[in-house]
Write an enzyme that holds these catalytic residues in place. Structure first.
Site, short mmCIF file in Angstrom:
data_model
loop_
_atom_site.label_atom_id
_atom_site.label_comp_id
_atom_site.label_asym_id
_atom_site.label_seq_id
_atom_site.Cartn_x
_atom_site.Cartn_y
_atom_site.Cartn_z
N HIS A 167 0.83 -1.21 0.00
CA HIS A 167 0.00 0.00 0.00
C HIS A 167 0.86 1.26 0.00
O HIS A 167 0.42 2.33 0.44
CB HIS A 167 -0.95 0.03 1.20
CG HIS A 167 -1.77 -1.22 1.36
ND1 HIS A 167 -2.90 -1.46 0.62
CD2 HIS A 167 -1.60 -2.31 2.14
CE1 HIS A 167 -3.41 -2.63 0.96
NE2 HIS A 167 -2.63 -3.18 1.87
N SER A 288 15.48 20.88 -17.31
CA SER A 288 14.33 21.76 -17.49
C SER A 288 14.76 23.01 -18.23
O SER A 288 15.88 23.50 -18.05
CB SER A 288 13.73 22.13 -16.14
OG SER A 288 12.83 23.21 -16.25
N LYS A 294 16.95 20.89 -12.19
CA LYS A 294 16.18 19.68 -12.45
C LYS A 294 17.00 18.60 -13.18
O LYS A 294 17.80 18.90 -14.07
CB LYS A 294 14.94 19.99 -13.29
CG LYS A 294 13.91 20.85 -12.60
CD LYS A 294 13.24 20.12 -11.45
CE LYS A 294 12.38 18.98 -11.91
NZ LYS A 294 11.27 19.40 -12.77
N GLU A 301 9.92 7.53 -17.49
CA GLU A 301 8.62 8.16 -17.66
C GLU A 301 8.02 7.83 -19.03
O GLU A 301 6.83 7.52 -19.15
CB GLU A 301 8.74 9.68 -17.49
CG GLU A 301 8.96 10.12 -16.06
CD GLU A 301 9.15 11.62 -15.92
OE1 GLU A 301 9.23 12.09 -14.78
OE2 GLU A 301 9.23 12.32 -16.96
#
Length: 468
Positions: A167, A288, A294, A301
């Site tokens: 969980h 970025s 970043k 992804e």
């Protein structure tokens, strides 16, 4: 129709145009053509044609001279395609007719005899199976490499402890090596599925012709042996209309990509500064345009996103086939783009992940610190009490009360004194502190499939040996 119109139509005619009184419109040509997305089938089309021609020559349907001419012409065409000098014509609709037209240009009537005893229906079914068989072999090899990369990293980190989750809440300590080997198991099943799918791919449809077989004295087993097929499709109607093998492959790809997506999700979470378990090599990340600090995990992804498209390809194929009567229908032309895309996506993703997994930088201190949070050894305390004679449900309740007190004090179970622990159950002795350590917890699960470091090491070594 005037003779001039008829002659003009003949000059640009398709292989079947003698039946029709007017040419197909340009829009319909573009709408129905498959040539520009199926050129990857060309080498396999030539491979199948050569095996067919050899068989026709062997049984006496065409002469040996014709067969030799076909061999010479096909060699020229194959070279033209490899050199980028072959001209693909939209008017000729598909790869098969383009190659046939060029063959006739090169060798004359011998080229026209090649299509004896076959149809484009069994021809394309054969081409797809030949191509897909090779794709399965490539992807199977990449899965082997990925399993080995995971096992190598697992071996390096068979003692590195991190929290295991259910969980997405801290559950029990495990080792990072054990966690990685869970994915090695998934990819082993993917490998097995592809190998099983290959058995059904590797059946020869050629000889089924359009749908009913052929009256020529062909030798299908000879062609199958020549092309390396395990056998022949046993029913001509099924041979030309079956796309189960493509659906099965897409299903296997969807499962493999789902496993990659799950791994990607964890890599993304682990790389977040809020978690800080790993870092990925810079070549798999981007920055970025506005935030200079970043480092974005673009590869996992995108792999996670591509999984959705691959799943869509599977649904598309299932939907394509669900309402088709026997035998071949033009609908089946729509089988290729999704199939090609799924194969390309899996192959490219696996290639990248083999490299990326091998370059994961592990932050073991952060993993260990996280495992010390969330009372991950609570189950070990319950098991300890059970071994002292307490029923498990009573032990469960006792430990829950201890956890509640630790939460109020802002400490871990291992931070309680012996006296404090005895207040919960008098059977607790000094040996409890060894039980409550992270190392004690993982080592206690010393069985096949368990997270004990010695078991993880042995399992990693087994997989490395099996994937060499």
């Amino acid at each position: 129709m005037s003779n001039n119109t008829h002659n003009q139509f003949d000059k640009k005619s398709e292989a079947w145009s003698a039946r029709f009184s007017e040419p197909v419109s340009d829009l319909v040509k573009r709408y129905t053509a498959s040539v520009f997305f199926e050129t990857r089938l060309a080498p396999f089309d030539i491979q199948g044609s050569l095996a067919h021609a050899e068989m026709l020559s062997h049984v006496g349907v065409i002469s040996q001279d014709d067969y030799q001419a076909i061999q010479t012409g096909m060699a020229t065409i194959l070279d033209e395609i490899a050199q980028g000098q072959f001209t693909w014509e939209l008017d000729l609709e598909d790869v098969h007719l383009n190659i046939e037209k060029r063959l006739v240009e090169l060798i004359g009537d011998a080229g026209k005899r090649l299509h004896t005893g076959r149809s484009r229906n069994d021809q394309v079914a054969t081409d797809i199976r030949l191509w897909l068989r090779e794709e399965i072999d490539v992807c199977s090899e990449l899965l082997r490499q990925l399993r080995q990369a995971l096992a190598q990293m697992a071996l390096q980190h068979h003692t590195t402890i991190l929290p295991g989750f259910t969980h997405l809440q801290v559950a029990q300590p495990v080792t990072f090596g054990h966690h990685l080997l869970a994915y090695a198991e998934m990819f082993e099943r993917d490998f097995q599925r592809l190998q099983d799918c290959r058995k059904r791919v590797n059946q020869l449809p050629l000889g089924a012709a359009a749908l009913a077989g052929t009256s020529y004295p062909i030798d299908r087993e000879r062609v199958a042996q020549s092309l390396g097929f395990d056998g022949v499709c046993r029913n001509s109607l099924d041979a030309v209309s079956d796309r189960d093998f493509a659906i099965e492959f897409c299903a296997a790809v969807s499962l493999a990509m789902t496993h990659i997506s799950r791994l990607s999700e964890e890599l993304i979470l682990w790389m977040s500064p809020r978690v800080g378990f790993i870092s990925l090599a810079d070549r798999f990340c981007t920055g970025s345009s506005i935030m200079p600090q970043k480092k974005n995990p673009d590869v996992p992804e995108l792999a996670r996103g591509k999984t959705g498209r691959v799943n869509g390809n599977l649904i598309g194929l299932l939907t394509l086939m669900k309402g088709q009567p026997l035998a071949y229908n033009k609908d089946n032309q729509e089988d290729k783009e999704g199939l090609f895309d799924s194969a390309d996506t899996l192959r490219d993703t696996l290639t990248i992940f083999v490299d990326m997994v091998g370059g994961i930088q592990v932050k073991a201190e952060n993993m260990r610190a996280a495992a010390l949070q969330g009372f991950s050894t609570a189950t070990d305390l319950a098991d300890y009490l059970v071994k002292k004679g307490l029923p498990f449900r009573d032990a469960h309740e006792t430990v829950a009360l201890a956890v509640r007190e630790c939460e109020q004090k802002g400490i871990d179970l291992a931070d309680l004194s012996l006296a404090e622990l005895k207040a919960f159950n008098s059977a607790i002795e000094d040996d409890i502190f060894q039980v409550l350590t992270l190392e004690g917890s993982v080592s206690a699960r010393n069985h096949i499939g368990g997270t004990a470091p010695e078991r993880v090491k042995a399992e990693a070594e087994r997989i490395i040996a099996a994937t060499r």
